[in-house]
Scaffold this motif. Structure first.
Motif, PDB file in Angstrom:
ATOM      1  N   ILE A 359      36.080  50.488  38.629  1.00  0.00           N
ATOM      2  CA  ILE A 359      35.071  51.557  38.493  1.00  0.00           C
ATOM      3  C   ILE A 359      33.752  50.992  38.004  1.00  0.00           C
ATOM      4  CG2 ILE A 359      34.474  53.638  37.197  1.00  0.00           C
ATOM      5  CD1 ILE A 359      37.537  54.261  37.176  1.00  0.00           C
ATOM      6  N   THR A 360      33.789  50.176  36.950  1.00  0.00           N
ATOM      7  CA  THR A 360      32.546  49.684  36.337  1.00  0.00           C
ATOM      8  C   THR A 360      31.809  48.699  37.233  1.00  0.00           C
ATOM      9  OG1 THR A 360      33.817  47.989  35.148  1.00  0.00           O
ATOM     10  CG2 THR A 360      33.343  50.029  33.974  1.00  0.00           C
ATOM     11  N   HIS A 361      32.497  48.053  38.185  1.00  0.00           N
ATOM     12  CA  HIS A 361      31.843  47.069  39.055  1.00  0.00           C
ATOM     13  C   HIS A 361      31.587  47.613  40.462  1.00  0.00           C
ATOM     14  CE1 HIS A 361      33.195  44.432  35.798  1.00  0.00           C
ATOM     15  NE2 HIS A 361      32.277  43.592  36.213  1.00  0.00           N
ATOM     16  N   SER A 362      31.712  48.934  40.630  1.00  0.00           N
ATOM     17  CA  SER A 362      31.399  49.589  41.911  1.00  0.00           C
ATOM     18  C   SER A 362      32.115  48.922  43.090  1.00  0.00           C
ATOM     19  CB  SER A 362      29.880  49.575  42.148  1.00  0.00           C
ATOM     20  OG  SER A 362      29.205  50.229  41.112  1.00  0.00           O
ATOM     21  N   ILE A 363      33.392  48.624  42.898  1.00  0.00           N
ATOM     22  CA  ILE A 363      34.192  48.001  43.952  1.00  0.00           C
ATOM     23  C   ILE A 363      34.389  48.999  45.092  1.00  0.00           C
ATOM     24  CG2 ILE A 363      36.454  47.014  44.504  1.00  0.00           C
ATOM     25  CD1 ILE A 363      34.649  45.237  42.708  1.00  0.00           C
ATOM     26  N   GLN A 364      34.334  48.491  46.335  1.00  0.00           N
ATOM     27  CA  GLN A 364      34.463  49.350  47.512  1.00  0.00           C
ATOM     28  C   GLN A 364      35.856  49.306  48.144  1.00  0.00           C
ATOM     29  OE1 GLN A 364      30.860  47.142  48.756  1.00  0.00           O
ATOM     30  NE2 GLN A 364      30.326  49.011  49.852  1.00  0.00           N
ATOM     31  N   HIS A 365      36.585  48.244  47.891  1.00  0.00           N
ATOM     32  CA  HIS A 365      37.925  48.120  48.470  1.00  0.00           C
ATOM     33  C   HIS A 365      38.717  47.124  47.634  1.00  0.00           C
ATOM     34  CE1 HIS A 365      41.091  48.057  51.488  1.00  0.00           C
ATOM     35  NE2 HIS A 365      41.063  46.739  51.471  1.00  0.00           N
ATOM     36  N   ILE A 366      40.041  47.329  47.587  1.00  0.00           N
ATOM     37  CA  ILE A 366      40.935  46.482  46.799  1.00  0.00           C
ATOM     38  C   ILE A 366      41.866  45.744  47.756  1.00  0.00           C
ATOM     39  CG2 ILE A 366      42.728  46.476  45.012  1.00  0.00           C
ATOM     40  CD1 ILE A 366      41.572  49.374  44.308  1.00  0.00           C
ATOM     41  N   LYS A 383      45.230  54.784  43.726  1.00  0.00           N
ATOM     42  CA  LYS A 383      45.470  56.191  43.425  1.00  0.00           C
ATOM     43  C   LYS A 383      44.622  56.667  42.238  1.00  0.00           C
ATOM     44  CE  LYS A 383      48.488  56.737  46.655  1.00  0.00           C
ATOM     45  NZ  LYS A 383      48.163  57.563  47.838  1.00  0.00           N
ATOM     46  N   LEU A 384      44.388  55.793  41.271  1.00  0.00           N
ATOM     47  CA  LEU A 384      43.589  56.167  40.097  1.00  0.00           C
ATOM     48  C   LEU A 384      42.106  56.318  40.425  1.00  0.00           C
ATOM     49  CD1 LEU A 384      45.174  53.824  37.385  1.00  0.00           C
ATOM     50  CD2 LEU A 384      45.274  56.325  37.404  1.00  0.00           C
ATOM     51  N   THR A 385      41.623  55.541  41.382  1.00  0.00           N
ATOM     52  CA  THR A 385      40.187  55.493  41.660  1.00  0.00           C
ATOM     53  C   THR A 385      39.778  56.155  42.963  1.00  0.00           C
ATOM     54  OG1 THR A 385      40.386  53.359  42.782  1.00  0.00           O
ATOM     55  CG2 THR A 385      39.994  53.306  40.395  1.00  0.00           C
ATOM     56  N   GLY A 386      40.734  56.377  43.871  1.00  0.00           N
ATOM     57  CA  GLY A 386      40.379  56.898  45.187  1.00  0.00           C
ATOM     58  C   GLY A 386      39.821  55.851  46.121  1.00  0.00           C
ATOM     59  N   ILE A 387      39.932  54.581  45.731  1.00  0.00           N
ATOM     60  CA  ILE A 387      39.422  53.480  46.552  1.00  0.00           C
ATOM     61  C   ILE A 387      40.578  52.910  47.370  1.00  0.00           C
ATOM     62  CG2 ILE A 387      38.401  51.166  46.470  1.00  0.00           C
ATOM     63  CD1 ILE A 387      37.062  52.047  43.836  1.00  0.00           C
ATOM     64  N   THR A 388      40.330  52.578  48.626  1.00  0.00           N
ATOM     65  CA  THR A 388      41.373  52.076  49.508  1.00  0.00           C
ATOM     66  C   THR A 388      41.861  50.694  49.075  1.00  0.00           C
ATOM     67  OG1 THR A 388      39.614  51.246  50.940  1.00  0.00           O
ATOM     68  CG2 THR A 388      40.608  53.354  51.526  1.00  0.00           C
ATOM     69  N   PHE A 647      38.037  44.711  56.283  1.00  0.00           N
ATOM     70  CA  PHE A 647      37.578  45.400  55.066  1.00  0.00           C
ATOM     71  C   PHE A 647      36.459  46.388  55.389  1.00  0.00           C
ATOM     72  CE2 PHE A 647      38.737  41.406  52.388  1.00  0.00           C
ATOM     73  CZ  PHE A 647      40.064  41.783  52.370  1.00  0.00           C
ATOM     74  N   THR A 648      35.490  45.941  56.192  1.00  0.00           N
ATOM     75  CA  THR A 648      34.352  46.797  56.543  1.00  0.00           C
ATOM     76  C   THR A 648      34.818  48.042  57.282  1.00  0.00           C
ATOM     77  OG1 THR A 648      32.878  44.885  56.666  1.00  0.00           O
ATOM     78  CG2 THR A 648      32.166  46.878  57.782  1.00  0.00           C
ATOM     79  N   SER A 649      35.702  47.849  58.245  1.00  0.00           N
ATOM     80  CA  SER A 649      36.216  48.974  59.028  1.00  0.00           C
ATOM     81  C   SER A 649      36.924  49.988  58.137  1.00  0.00           C
ATOM     82  CB  SER A 649      37.165  48.455  60.106  1.00  0.00           C
ATOM     83  OG  SER A 649      37.738  49.517  60.826  1.00  0.00           O
ATOM     84  N   ILE A 650      37.716  49.504  57.173  1.00  0.00           N
ATOM     85  CA  ILE A 650      38.420  50.403  56.252  1.00  0.00           C
ATOM     86  C   ILE A 650      37.423  51.229  55.449  1.00  0.00           C
ATOM     87  CG2 ILE A 650      39.860  50.484  54.177  1.00  0.00           C
ATOM     88  CD1 ILE A 650      41.301  47.967  55.256  1.00  0.00           C
ATOM     89  N   ILE A 651      36.397  50.564  54.911  1.00  0.00           N
ATOM     90  CA  ILE A 651      35.421  51.249  54.058  1.00  0.00           C
ATOM     91  C   ILE A 651      34.628  52.281  54.861  1.00  0.00           C
ATOM     92  CG2 ILE A 651      33.325  50.911  52.681  1.00  0.00           C
ATOM     93  CD1 ILE A 651      34.495  48.088  51.998  1.00  0.00           C
TER      94      ILE A 651
END
Length: 690
Positions: A359-366, A383-388, A647-651
């Motif tokens: 969250i603090t580092h504005s990550i777009q995908h894990i 699941k905690l962040t809503g990030i793929t 990664f780009t396609s997922i985001i």
């Protein structure tokens, strides 16, 4: 006279730096004016832009947006390779330029008629000096670029007033960088198009060709100055950095739209997982901002490679009790999730800490490597962040019966696959396993990304036969590496050939293997090197003649994926003897780049080893074939580009989807939003008090 372009410290032909002679001829005189007295005003600026743009295009592919395309002089350059590029020319309506060639799209200078995140690259040559408020255009380019997308641009520094009244600026590199950062770009690289000598040549050329004078006088001064002009062009050295008092002809640069990926790993670094480090470094090279979270302690190894990480490893094992108390709200939400998915409760605190970092580092995908604890934590963080999130599966995490005390690995794998946006593996063999496990249900999620080789580190080595043939094996001393069968095969070879075996690696079977070598009477011909750094492995490969690895399926079901050590050996030109195991036949072409035998077949393995021991010519032939195969099919930059595109396609897909996921726990989503805002407030207070 040959056409020359200056590069830092040396001179090179345009044909070598850019394209073949036939391609250059097709591009016409606009992109590359002839190097003559008549073109002294145009040659430097046009040729330097062509050189810079050609180098940029070689690194990227996809949809390219040419902003301010004018008469679209670069369209032909881009479409030299229609299999790699789609070209879109964009400009405002301007009858002066568009009588013969109209752009693909018009825009009003405010909003581009393109969707968010819809193009892979943008080019803007000699554009920004004409834009009254450049950040408006830069922000629009930023909007339409995909995450990780690249902008290439050039601006003049030494050039007459032109296109009046729309000649607005002459930029310094420092102003350009400020405008780009304000517009959201990062990873900004700026370089001079020419240095002191090119600057003087540029001014001489402009004076000779554009200062008002008679035709006779122009012809005379042009011919008189041209030899000096040539010397200046050929001797120019572009500065490596911008310094006080430096003169430049113009600026070329690239800038990236952030693509922030967080790798959640069980440990990094560890001696046996250089392939993950290499992958991260290659992703950095293709413009990805990679962050790493290590669940467990890091080990002291691979310092030479780790020094190139742009982001420090965030080690959760270093977090104090106080820092853990700060994530209570996320922790309680994580506890609910581990209960829901029947995951080990101990992973909840790691998931909460990792989620705070994301969250603090504005990550777009894990992304995680190995479908085990790290992937389960990635699932929880998603699941905690809503990030793929996505996962790369390898070998033990797929085939080993007991991982982290579990008794049903298939349930773990199905859980990870079900919730992952993409599931990646390293071989067709592994892919077939997952297709069977899920009855083909994950075909749309499953991708193959090979381990890749950094060809700048591993080169083909010219070997001269010596008195003793050196066999080399690299791998952990564990059951699936088959060292017992290797030693028994080597004993047979040693009876008739002058050979030595060097075994690099450490593991629980060392003591028993040393005892076996002694029992077989070959202890004086076998060296157990132990665990070493990647640079020492390379030195071992330089001294070796043949690479050997007797991989097999362990009693616990553990198998190989696609051994990186075999790839490294092939790239250095070593022939290989191995087994028909897991993904190895996808790497070694049997009879061409090496020999493959059945698992546990010591006699067959010995026969293959002996064939190579007795024939330097066969070693050279197979080594060359292996080098060519791996260099072509397992290039790390190519594999990193594929992974970046995934990664780009997922985001992009995730961002375009309807807000929220029907299966997402809305209370956890709300908690994440509140927590993120609280963190921002907390950081603002800290900065204010500081």
């Amino acid at each position: 006279m040959p056409i020359h372009l200056s590069t830092p410290g040396k001179t090179g032909d345009v044909e070598e730096n850019c394209h073949s002679r036939s391609e250059l001829a097709e591009m016409g005189t606009y992109l590359l004016p002839s190097f003559t007295a008549e073109n002294m005003d145009l040659y430097l600026i046009r040729s330097s832009i062509l050189e810079a743009l050609s180098k940029f295009l070689r690194r990227y592919q996809g949809t390219i947006l040419d902003v301010g395309c004018g008469k679209m002089p670069y369209k032909q350059l881009v479409l030299q390779h229609p299999d790699k590029y789609v070209y879109i020319g964009l400009d405002i309506e301007n009858p002066r330029y568009q009588a013969d060639a109209k752009p693909d799209l018009y825009w009003d200078g405010r909003t581009m008629p393109l969707e968010d995140c819809s193009v892979d690259c943008a080019i803007a040559t000699e554009l920004f000096e004409h834009i009254p408020i450049p950040e408006n255009t830069m922000r629009e380019i930023f909007r339409v670029l995909k995450p990780g997308g690249q902008l290439f641009f050039t601006v003049p520094f030494l050039w007459p007033l032109h296109d009046l009244p729309n000649d607005e600026y002459r930029y310094t590199p420092f102003a350009l960088e400020r405008h780009l950062r304000t517009s959201g770009f990062y990873n900004i690289s700026l370089k001079a198009l020419g240095g002191w000598n090119a600057s003087l040549a540029q001014m001489i050329g402009l004076w000779a060709r554009r200062k008002p004078m008679s035709d006779e006088e122009r012809e005379k001064v042009s011919q008189e100055l041209f030899p000096f002009y040539v010397k200046l062009v050929e001797s120019d050295e572009k500065p490596d950095e911008f310094m006080e008092g430096q003169m430049i002809t113009g600026v070329q640069g690239t800038a990236s739209k952030p693509l922030r990926i967080c790798y959640i790993l069980l440990h990094i670094p560890v001696p046996s997982e250089t392939f993950i480090i290499t992958e991260i470094l290659a992703l950095q090279e293709v413009g990805v901002d990679v962050h790493t979270v290590s669940l467990g302690p890091s080990q002291q190894c691979h310092e030479d490679l780790m020094a190139h990480f742009k982001q420090p490893v965030y080690n959760l094992s270093d977090k104090s009790a106080d820092s853990k108390s700060e994530i209570n709200s996320l922790y309680f939400a994580a506890l609910r999730l581990v209960s829901k998915y029947d995951i080990l409760p101990a992973l909840a605190v790691q998931a909460a800490l990792a989620a705070e970092y994301v969250i603090t580092h504005s990550i777009q995908h894990i992304h995680s490597h190995f479908a085990s604890e790290a992937a389960l934590v990635a699932l929880l963080v998603s699941k905690l962040t809503g990030i793929t999130y996505s996962c790369t599966a390898h070998a033990y995490d797929i085939f080993k019966v007991d991982v982290a005390g579990e008794f049903n690995p298939d349930r773990r794998l199905k859980l990870i696959v079900e919730h992952a946006a993409k599931f990646i593996t390293v071989s067709e063999y592994n892919k077939a396993h997952f297709m069977a496990l899920t009855n083909g249900a994950i075909a749309d999620k499953l991708e193959i990304i090979h381990y890749g080789m950094d060809l700048s580190r591993f080169n083909k080595i010219e070997r001269r036969p010596s008195g003793t043939v050196i066999f080399l094996s690299v791998g952990r001393l564990v059951e699936k590496k088959g060292h017992e069968y290797l030693l028994r095969a080597f004993q047979q070879v040693a009876e008739s050939c002058k050979v030595h075996l060097r075994i690099v690696g450490e593991g629980p079977l060392r003591q028993s293997l040393v005892a076996l070598a002694d029992e077989l009477g070959i202890a004086d011909k076998v060296t157990f090197v132990g665990a070493v750094s990647s640079s020492v492995v390379l030195e071992e490969m330089k001294r070796a003649d043949v690479f050997v690895l007797h991989s097999l399926t362990g009693e616990d079901g553990n198998r190989e994926g696609m051994p990186v050590s075999i790839m490294e050996a092939c790239v250095t030109g070593l022939p290989v003897v191995s087994t028909r195991h897991a993904g190895i036949p996808e790497l070694i072409v049997e009879g061409e780049s090496g020999f493959l035998v059945a698992e546990k077949d010591s006699a067959g393995f010995a026969e293959a080893m002996q064939s190579l021991a007795l024939s330097p010519e066969l070693r050279e032939k197979m080594g060359t074939a292996g080098h060519n195969i791996v260099s072509e099919n397992f290039n790390i930059l190519n594999e990193a580009e594929k992974l970046k595109n995934i990664f780009t396609s997922i985001i992009v897909h995730h961002n375009r989807a309807a807000s929220g996921n029907a299966s997402q726990d809305t209370s956890i989503n709300l908690l994440t939003v509140l927590y993120a805002n609280l963190l921002k407030i907390k950081n603002l207070i800290k900065r204010f008090l500081a």
